[in-house]
Scaffold this active site. Structure first.
Site, PDB file in Angstrom:
ATOM      1  N   ASN A 117      29.935 -20.402  -7.794  1.00  0.00           N
ATOM      2  CA  ASN A 117      30.979 -20.384  -8.756  1.00  0.00           C
ATOM      3  C   ASN A 117      31.410 -19.300  -9.165  1.00  0.00           C
ATOM      4  O   ASN A 117      31.143 -18.125  -9.039  1.00  0.00           O
ATOM      5  CB  ASN A 117      30.407 -21.289  -9.969  1.00  0.00           C
ATOM      6  N   VAL A 118      32.775 -19.581  -9.616  1.00  0.00           N
ATOM      7  CA  VAL A 118      33.882 -18.134  -9.841  1.00  0.00           C
ATOM      8  C   VAL A 118      34.102 -18.236 -11.381  1.00  0.00           C
ATOM      9  O   VAL A 118      35.149 -17.547 -11.741  1.00  0.00           O
ATOM     10  CB  VAL A 118      34.951 -18.051  -8.916  1.00  0.00           C
ATOM     11  N   HIS A 134      30.660 -15.977  -4.402  1.00  0.00           N
ATOM     12  CA  HIS A 134      32.256 -15.804  -4.059  1.00  0.00           C
ATOM     13  C   HIS A 134      33.216 -15.391  -5.106  1.00  0.00           C
ATOM     14  O   HIS A 134      34.413 -15.357  -5.121  1.00  0.00           O
ATOM     15  CB  HIS A 134      32.746 -17.406  -4.162  1.00  0.00           C
ATOM     16  N   CYS A 156      49.881   0.527  -6.827  1.00  0.00           N
ATOM     17  CA  CYS A 156      50.588   0.808  -5.483  1.00  0.00           C
ATOM     18  C   CYS A 156      51.626  -0.175  -5.249  1.00  0.00           C
ATOM     19  O   CYS A 156      52.448   0.128  -4.267  1.00  0.00           O
ATOM     20  CB  CYS A 156      49.595   1.006  -4.368  1.00  0.00           C
ATOM     21  N   GLY A 208      23.547 -28.686  -7.970  1.00  0.00           N
ATOM     22  CA  GLY A 208      25.047 -28.845  -8.067  1.00  0.00           C
ATOM     23  C   GLY A 208      25.681 -28.391  -6.909  1.00  0.00           C
ATOM     24  O   GLY A 208      26.796 -27.989  -7.038  1.00  0.00           O
TER      25      GLY A 208
END
Length: 297
Positions: free
Chosen positions: A118-119, A135, A197, A234
């Site tokens: 999960n993020v 991730h 940049c 999950g």
């Protein structure tokens, strides 16, 4: 021809039905050394949908791939418009009983580590430490040109300034923080460049079609090697990024236990799959182990 990443999985063999017996999970935790591997299903009770379960986002939404994101400015405009809106909702999600149970198991010395696909950062918000974010995380942004990292909240502020009045209503929010918007709703959304940049900014997450950094994979392999057992929470294990650790554990003779409502690609490697909601199951296991309070705030 560009190959599309694997988004779905259909069983090609008869898999054993899911169980409601939590005793194998409780027994594994009681002996300690359990490595947790969590997926999107752990966060559904926090209001974040999963990809593949009942009502999963893949039924209506194709996630952005790395190849599409890097190919055109139009794809990046669409992604950032949707993600900017989704971030507002995503950022308000709070840990649920499942996240809190995992943190409680760790506090009581029962876990050897936590790897999450999960993020959303909800493991850490619940109190888990040293979580490996397989991730990446939506709360960071990376420049594809210079590699500079910056907080997502800073990008959100810049996007707010560049897109005053951008207030569409999304049809839904997805596990990657992407909101469902039409092209008309995206309109002429303005994407801002890297403040260092001027390069292209990307959330510091692994998109579909993008490889997990090799060092991160090797670190996870070491965690599997050191663990006594692997507890999958999950995850459908459809993509290889998580399935490879299940296969590694099984090859090494380490028990693999899965808590997931639907069948998974790793079921044939597991000693059990418990087909119960994560919050209910993990709270019950904590109770059996005499660990108080995971269902509380």
């Amino acid at each position: 021809m560009r190959m599309r990443p694997t988004l779905s999985w259909t069983p090609t063999e008869d898999l054993p039905p899911g169980s409601t017996d939590l005793e194998p999970v409780a027994e594994a935790l009681s002996t300690g050394g359990v490595l947790v591997l969590s997926g999107a299903g752990l966060s559904t009770e926090s209001g974040i949908p999963d990809y593949r379960g009942e009502g999963g986002s893949l039924n209506r939404h194709t996630p952005m791939t790395y190849q599409d994101f890097t190919a055109t400015a139009q794809a990046r405009r669409r992604y950032w418009a949707r993600s900017h809106l989704g971030w507002r909702t995503f950022g308000r999600a709070r840990p649920n009983a499942g996240h809190r149970a995992v943190a409680a198991f760790a506090r009581h010395g029962l876990l050897s580590g936590v790897i999450t696909q999960n993020v959303d950062g909800l493991h850490q918000a619940a109190g888990s430490e040293d979580v490996v974010e397989l991730h990446g995380s939506l709360d960071r942004v990376v420049c594809l040109s210079c590699g500079a990292l910056s907080p997502r909240r800073e990008l959100a502020r810049r996007l707010e300034e560049a897109n005053a009045g951008f207030e569409p209503v999304a049809a839904g929010i997805n596990p990657d923080g992407d909101a469902d918007l039409t092209d008309e709703q995206v309109g002429d959304f303005r994407v801002v460049p890297c403040a260092v940049c001027g390069g292209v900014l990307k959330p510091d997450v692994v998109f579909f079609g993008e490889a997990v950094p090799p060092r991160r994979v090797e670190h996870c392999r070491e965690l599997v090697h050191e663990a006594a057992s692997l507890l999958v929470l999950g995850s459908s294990l459809t993509v290889m990024s998580g399935l490879r650790f299940v296969r590694q554990a099984a090859r090494a003779g380490k028990p693999v236990l899965i808590v997931n409502l639907d069948p998974t690609r790793g079921d044939r490697h597991a000693v059990t799959r418990v087909a119960l909601p994560l919050g209910t199951a993990l709270t019950a296991v904590a109770g059996r182990l005499g660990i108080p309070g995971p269902a509380g705030v």
